[in-house]
Write an enzyme that holds these catalytic residues in place. Structure first.
Site, PDB file in Angstrom:
ATOM      1  N   GLU A 177       8.897   6.218   1.387  1.00 12.88           N
ATOM      2  CA  GLU A 177       8.946   5.368   2.578  1.00 12.88           C
ATOM      3  C   GLU A 177       9.978   4.260   2.430  1.00 12.88           C
ATOM      4  O   GLU A 177      10.717   3.951   3.380  1.00 12.88           O
ATOM      5  CB  GLU A 177       7.563   4.751   2.835  1.00 12.88           C
ATOM      6  N   CYS A 231       4.018   0.475   0.410  1.00  9.79           N
ATOM      7  CA  CYS A 231       4.720   1.149   1.499  1.00  9.79           C
ATOM      8  C   CYS A 231       4.078   0.853   2.847  1.00  9.79           C
ATOM      9  O   CYS A 231       4.774   0.671   3.851  1.00  9.79           O
ATOM     10  CB  CYS A 231       4.771   2.647   1.237  1.00  9.79           C
ATOM     11  N   HIS A 290       9.782   4.618  -3.701  1.00  7.61           N
ATOM     12  CA  HIS A 290       8.870   5.498  -2.973  1.00  7.61           C
ATOM     13  C   HIS A 290       9.585   6.047  -1.742  1.00  7.61           C
ATOM     14  O   HIS A 290      10.529   5.441  -1.231  1.00  7.61           O
ATOM     15  CB  HIS A 290       7.624   4.730  -2.555  1.00  7.61           C
ATOM     16  N   CYS A 302       1.062   4.126   0.038  1.00  7.30           N
ATOM     17  CA  CYS A 302       0.383   3.188  -0.855  1.00  7.30           C
ATOM     18  C   CYS A 302       0.409   1.803  -0.207  1.00  7.30           C
ATOM     19  O   CYS A 302       1.019   1.599   0.846  1.00  7.30           O
ATOM     20  CB  CYS A 302       1.084   3.161  -2.214  1.00  7.30           C
TER      21      CYS A 302
END
Length: 168
Positions: free
Chosen positions: A57, A88, A55, A85
């Protein structure tokens, strides 16, 4: 243009690169003292390479650790084109990043609305400010482009896709 808008534009640029590479259009920049110190964008969301670890992040945090290990995370602000999410959000909390700014809400998997009251002290006691909806419409447009393209299989039939495509 405010500082939040300026740095969200930087995150949106990462998201545009992701979309151009047929990846899910999420970008993240980490900012310290009004300078971008790390960047990340969603990787490996295509059918051929799909995983849920890369992801934006997480990529930005890895880039920070590699390039700027000297920076105190307590001085950072994370700018994310989509609400982080749960994974993260937890990584940002554990990194002790005190400010998270995001553009578009993750109606399906966003983690920032989680009540931390029932969690252990490690998560419950972190002081964090979450600032939503900075340049939301610009981010929303990227997600609409992604979900309107039938070649993209990532979350194509999900609640997030349906929610996104219903947005004005």
């Amino acid at each position: 243009m405010t500082d939040h808008q300026y740095f969200m534009q930087q995150a949106l640029e990462e998201a545009r690169h992701a979309l151009a590479e047929n990846e899910f259009p999420v970008g993240c920049v980490l900012v310290c003292d009004k300078q971008v110190v790390a960047r990340g964008r969603r990787l490996n969301s295509t059918a051929q390479s799909r995983n849920e670890l890369d992801h934006a992040e997480i990529v930005a945090l890895r880039n920070l650790i590699t390039s700027r290990p000297d920076i105190n995370p307590g001085r950072l602000t994370a700018y994310c084109t989509m609400e982080p999410c749960l994974m993260c959000y937890a990584a940002l909390l554990l990194s002790q990043i005190p400010t998270i700014v995001y553009a578009y809400e993750d109606a399906m998997g966003g983690g920032t609305g989680l009540s931390r009251l029932g969690l252990t002290p490690l998560y419950r006691q972190v002081k964090v400010e979450v600032i939503p909806h900075v340049l939301r419409s610009e981010s929303l447009e990227l997600f609409k482009q992604f979900f309107e393209n039938p070649e993209h299989s990532y979350w194509q039939d999900s609640y997030l896709a349906q929610y996104t495509l219903r947005q004005p």
